[in-house]
Design an enzyme around this catalytic site. Structure first.
Site, PDB file in Angstrom:
ATOM      1  CE1 TYR A 185      -3.096  -2.984   0.361  1.00 35.77           C
ATOM      2  CE2 TYR A 185      -3.957  -1.976   2.348  1.00 35.77           C
ATOM      3  CZ  TYR A 185      -4.013  -2.958   1.380  1.00 35.77           C
ATOM      4  OH  TYR A 185      -5.006  -3.917   1.442  1.00 35.77           O
ATOM      5  CE  LYS A 217       1.148 -18.218  -0.881  1.00 38.41           C
ATOM      6  NZ  LYS A 217       0.549 -19.507  -0.494  1.00 38.41           N
ATOM      7  CG  ASP A 234      -2.002 -20.226   1.585  1.00 37.21           C
ATOM      8  OD1 ASP A 234      -1.234 -20.005   2.541  1.00 37.21           O
ATOM      9  OD2 ASP A 234      -1.631 -20.785   0.540  1.00 37.21           O
ATOM     10  CG  ASP A 237      -7.183  -3.995   4.242  1.00 36.94           C
ATOM     11  OD1 ASP A 237      -8.139  -3.844   5.032  1.00 36.94           O
ATOM     12  OD2 ASP A 237      -7.104  -3.389   3.158  1.00 36.94           O
ATOM     13  CG  ASP A 242     -12.860  -6.564   5.836  1.00 38.51           C
ATOM     14  OD1 ASP A 242     -12.276  -5.835   6.659  1.00 38.51           O
ATOM     15  OD2 ASP A 242     -13.528  -6.124   4.886  1.00 38.51           O
TER      16      ASP A 242
END
Ligand code: ATP
Length: 353
Positions: free
Chosen positions: A134, A184, A217, A241, A245
């Site tokens: 970001y 990851k 994952d 982020d 959620d």
């Protein structure tokens, strides 16, 4: 103690949830012998349309002369999302060097979750807040041609990783002593292997805290299958982020999840519900104010009045036990103001006992 707060109600449901929250945090401050001065500013989408900028040039300066910011939401259907996100929220995070984003999620008695394994969840996502995917580094070229392309560069630096990691380990030390490092690094061999190495160094400073690397994952699956086993999740900007959620669903939805943007230094923190402006329900008086009220509770934790934060969390728990207070996102028919009133009356009952 006198707390000086900047309030940015913003757009959509932002003003509704902030209006419901301010009396609650005023009550909690009073209850614990503190005063709260609130400066409300008009920053957001409407100001952007009126003046060409969602906030004034000296916004960060004004915030720096206060103790904290309570932020509702920004976003309007008639303004491109990225203009407000970059012009206001990401700009403030960067200008104030709010290096760490905290997103606690817990399950609540009598609040349903679509995830059946959710009861007993009490986890904290510690998200690096200034870089990763970001930073805006990259570009677009060959626009409109067949070979059109966009490049988004992920930036991971030692200071930013160290700051977030140290914060996560400190928090874990005060909680259940477990950090899961979410990366990851099997597929992304540069930035995320740097995370693995630096976090291992920081972990050595905290022998009482256990640290486990988990691929993002696998973490997504674990959050659905066995969320109650998780304590602190240390994440990059992008992974934090997304997982926040997902975690919000464990608590009952977007209306239940608060967040704090904080700096390990002494800059004022910015406290906000993780949800956006929710244009689909704005103006109807049915937005769930819990996420915003819990963000107000985190504000008290951060300014050194955690007892006021606890009072708010306890009052919310009491109010949510009565399903008639539940807003439609929780499957009820209650209203924003009704739930806020129930929280205030639970707070006042606590004050009188
Ligand atoms: P934005 O572009 O501002 O992020 P959005 O609609 O894309 O807006 P959210 O505002 O986070 O994203 O909303 C996602 C969904 O969650 C919507 O269906 C919205 O109604 C719901 N929602 C968000 N916040 C609340 C809330 N406080 N109470 C109830 N429902 C909410």
């Amino acid at each position: 103690m006198q707390i000086r707060l900047v309030s940015i109600p913003g757009d959509g449901v932002g003003p509704e949830v902030v209006a419901a929250t301010l009396p609650v945090i005023q009550d909690a401050a009073l209850m614990h012998g503190a005063g709260l001065d609130v400066l409300e500013v008009d920053w957001g989408g409407e100001r952007h349309l009126r003046t060409g900028a969602p906030m004034p040039d000296d916004a960060a300066e004004l915030v720096r002369s206060h103790d904290a910011v309570l932020f509702g939401a920004v976003g309007r259907p008639d303004v491109p999302d990225h203009e407000l996100v970059w012009g206001l929220i990401i700009a403030l995070r960067q200008q104030l060097d709010l290096a760490v984003n905290l997103r606690p999620v817990r399950s609540w008695e009598n609040v349903p979750s679509v995830v059946t394994s959710a009861p007993g969840t009490d986890l904290l996502i510690v998200r690096e807040n200034t870089e990763g995917e970001y930073t805006g580094v990259g570009g677009r070229t060959h626009r409109g041609r067949e070979a059109e392309l966009g490049i988004e560069v992920a930036v991971h630096s030692r200071p930013a990783i160290e700051r977030a990691a140290r914060y996560a380990f400190e928090q874990a030390g005060r909680r259940r002593g477990q950090v899961a490092l979410v990366t990851k690094s099997n597929a992304m061999r540069h930035g995320y292997t740097l995370w693995d190495e630096i976090v291992a160094e920081v972990a050595a400073e905290f022998p009482a805290v256990e640290c486990q690397p988990v691929l993002v994952d696998a973490m997504a699956a674990q959050m659905i299958q066995r969320p109650a086993e998780l304590d602190v999740l240390l994440c990059s900007n992008l992974f934090g982020d997304i997982l926040a959620d997902l975690a919000a669903v464990l608590a009952g939805g977007m209306g239940m999840a608060p967040s704090a943007n904080v700096s390990p230094a002494t800059t004022p923190g910015l406290f906000e519900p993780i949800h956006g402006s929710a244009p689909d329900i704005a103006g109807q008086g049915i937005a769930n104010p819990t996420a915003c009220m819990l963000s107000g509770a985190m504000m008290f934790d951060h300014v050194g009045l955690p007892a006021a934060g606890d009072s708010i969390r306890n009052a919310i728990a009491v109010a949510l036990l009565d399903s008639s207070n539940h807003t439609p996102d929780l499957g009820g028919t209650g209203t924003t103001d009704g739930l806020a009133a129930a929280v205030r009356s639970a707070l006042n009952r606590e004050r009188n006992t």
